[in-house]
Design an enzyme around this catalytic site. Structure first.
Site, PDB file in Angstrom:
ATOM      1  NE  ARG A  30      -4.000   0.105   1.544  1.00 30.04           N
ATOM      2  CZ  ARG A  30      -4.981   0.640   2.281  1.00 30.04           C
ATOM      3  NH1 ARG A  30      -5.187   0.226   3.512  1.00 30.04           N
ATOM      4  NH2 ARG A  30      -5.747   1.575   1.785  1.00 30.04           N
ATOM      5  CG  ASP A  62      -3.510   6.697   5.564  1.00 28.67           C
ATOM      6  OD1 ASP A  62      -4.583   7.250   5.857  1.00 28.67           O
ATOM      7  OD2 ASP A  62      -3.333   5.469   5.661  1.00 28.67           O
TER       8      ASP A  62
HETATM    9  O1  MRU Z   1      -7.663   2.487   3.683  1.00 30.76           O
HETATM   10  P1  MRU Z   1      -7.475   2.493   5.162  1.00 30.76           P
HETATM   11  O2  MRU Z   1      -8.656   1.944   5.916  1.00 30.76           O
HETATM   12  O3  MRU Z   1      -6.183   1.841   5.573  1.00 30.76           O
HETATM   13  O4  MRU Z   1      -7.375   4.042   5.541  1.00 30.76           O
HETATM   14  C1  MRU Z   1      -7.187   4.383   6.876  1.00 30.76           C
HETATM   15  C2  MRU Z   1      -7.181   5.836   7.127  1.00 30.76           C
HETATM   16  O5  MRU Z   1      -7.304   6.641   6.236  1.00 30.76           O
HETATM   17  C3  MRU Z   1      -6.944   6.260   8.540  1.00 30.76           C
HETATM   18  O6  MRU Z   1      -7.598   7.468   8.804  1.00 30.76           O
HETATM   19  C4  MRU Z   1      -5.438   6.473   8.754  1.00 30.76           C
HETATM   20  O7  MRU Z   1      -4.719   5.351   8.369  1.00 30.76           O
HETATM   21  C5  MRU Z   1      -5.115   6.841  10.161  1.00 30.76           C
HETATM   22  S1  MRU Z   1      -5.133   5.448  11.201  1.00 30.76           S
HETATM   23  C6  MRU Z   1      -4.647   5.881  12.753  1.00 30.76           C
END
Ligand code: MRU
Length: 331
Positions: free
Chosen positions: A88, A234
């Site tokens: 990712r 992220d």
């Molecule tokens: O696609 P995801 O579910 O991994 O996206 C997660 C997010 O956007 C969260 O807000 C981010 O990772 C912060 S987690 C503490």
């Protein structure tokens, strides 16, 4: 009882010789565990959202590197690290955690206890993340009024981290310190992390919350029913622009229009000082079928062209403050 104990679930654990994670694809209707015994299994789990959330992805990758059979094969160790990093691209915690494992590997390659050393390093990354969440909660609690209706987006809770969460860590800390907190949980299309995961966590913790559609936040803000917005991140660029779940930017613009404080909560492991600003953050595009279908049920024609960026960038100009484990930063 601390906040983690009040939440009452374990979602990532090294058991004997492999990693066991709560399968987040199945929540909230079923609590099933997914066993990761190979690097391929870890790659699959990260890419297919069995585990998700920037810090948790990093912790998973760190433990996964303990599953390599022949640690002495240096070339294959590095190839595996690069493969995991590619699972990712936006969540920087993934490469951050893998780089920590690489440093541990480089310092001890050839050591007969290498496997134990790598496992200790992965467990340390996990423990440190939990501590960072606690500190984020304590710092963030300072900006939460005694009565507050908070909107959050996606899931930046325990399920996304190795601890009590970042944005939800602040909310839990405020709630368990006795403040009157109500949370607006937006559903977070297309994968519904809000409806499925955040609502599940808040229900377990007993935090009052209400699920809304993604489209409802403007109406609620215009009616003064949202006092504050807190989201996770992220990847945070050097100038505090940040990437978070698609739709975060919409909320930041709406919050600014309505004069509502807009906070992001993120540990320093989510900061990428190599990115000067949000424009240099790579955004993951996911399968168009994630938006054409809702969990297997078709809602549009299979041939309908669809575009599915998983994250967007919120510029620092829309940010009231960035809550980190070291305190609150302002742009
Ligand atoms: O696609 P995801 O579910 O991994 O996206 C997660 C997010 O956007 C969260 O807000 C981010 O990772 C912060 S987690 C503490």
């Amino acid at each position: 009882m601390n906040i983690s104990e009040k939440l009452g679930f374990t979602h990532i654990e090294w058991v004997d010789d492999h990693l066991v994670v709560l399968d987040q694809r199945k929540l909230p209707l079923s609590e099933e565990y997914f066993h990761i015994r190979t690097i391929d299994g870890a790659f699959y789990a990260i890419q297919n959202l069995v585990v998700r959330g920037a810090p948790l992805i990093g912790i998973t990758a760190a433990y996964a590197l303990c599953l390599i059979e022949n640690h002495e094969d240096r070339d294959s160790f590095f190839v595996t690290c690069e493969t995991l990093k590619s699972a990712r691209p936006t969540a920087v915690n993934l490469s951050w955690a893998v780089n920590r494992m690489i440093n541990a590997y480089e310092s001890h390659v050839g050591d007969e206890n290498l496997e134990r050393i790598l496992l200790d390093e992965a467990a340390k990354i996990h423990r440190e993340d939990s501590k960072m969440c606690e500190s984020i909660g304590l710092h963030g609690n300072k900006i939460i009024p005694d009565e507050c209706r908070i909107l959050t987006h996606c899931n930046a809770g325990a399920l996304a981290t190795g601890g009590i969460g970042t944005a939800l860590g602040v909310i839990y800390t405020a709630f368990f310190s006795g403040k009157m907190i109500e949370v607006w949980v937006d559903e977070t299309r297309p994968v519904f992390q809000g409806a499925r995961l955040t609502a599940w966590e808040l229900a377990r913790a007993g935090v009052p919350h209400t699920l809304i559609s993604d489209n409802a936040s403007g109406k609620l803000m215009s009616e003064n029913r949202i006092n504050l917005v807190i989201v996770g991140a992220d990847r945070v660029a050097k100038n505090l622009d940040f990437a978070n779940k698609i739709g975060t930017y919409n909320l930041a613009v709406l919050a600014r229009y309505h004069n509502i404080p807009f906070y992001c909560a993120a540990p320093t492991s989510t900061f990428d000082l190599n990115c000067p600003d949000g424009g240099s953050i790579e955004i993951e595009n996911r399968s168009a079928d994630e938006i054409r279908n809702v969990f297997g049920a078709r809602i549009s024609l299979p041939a309908t062209p669809a575009y599915n960026p998983a994250f967007d960038i919120t510029p620092n100009s829309l940010l009231t403050g960035m809550i980190t484990e070291n305190g609150i930063l302002t742009p």
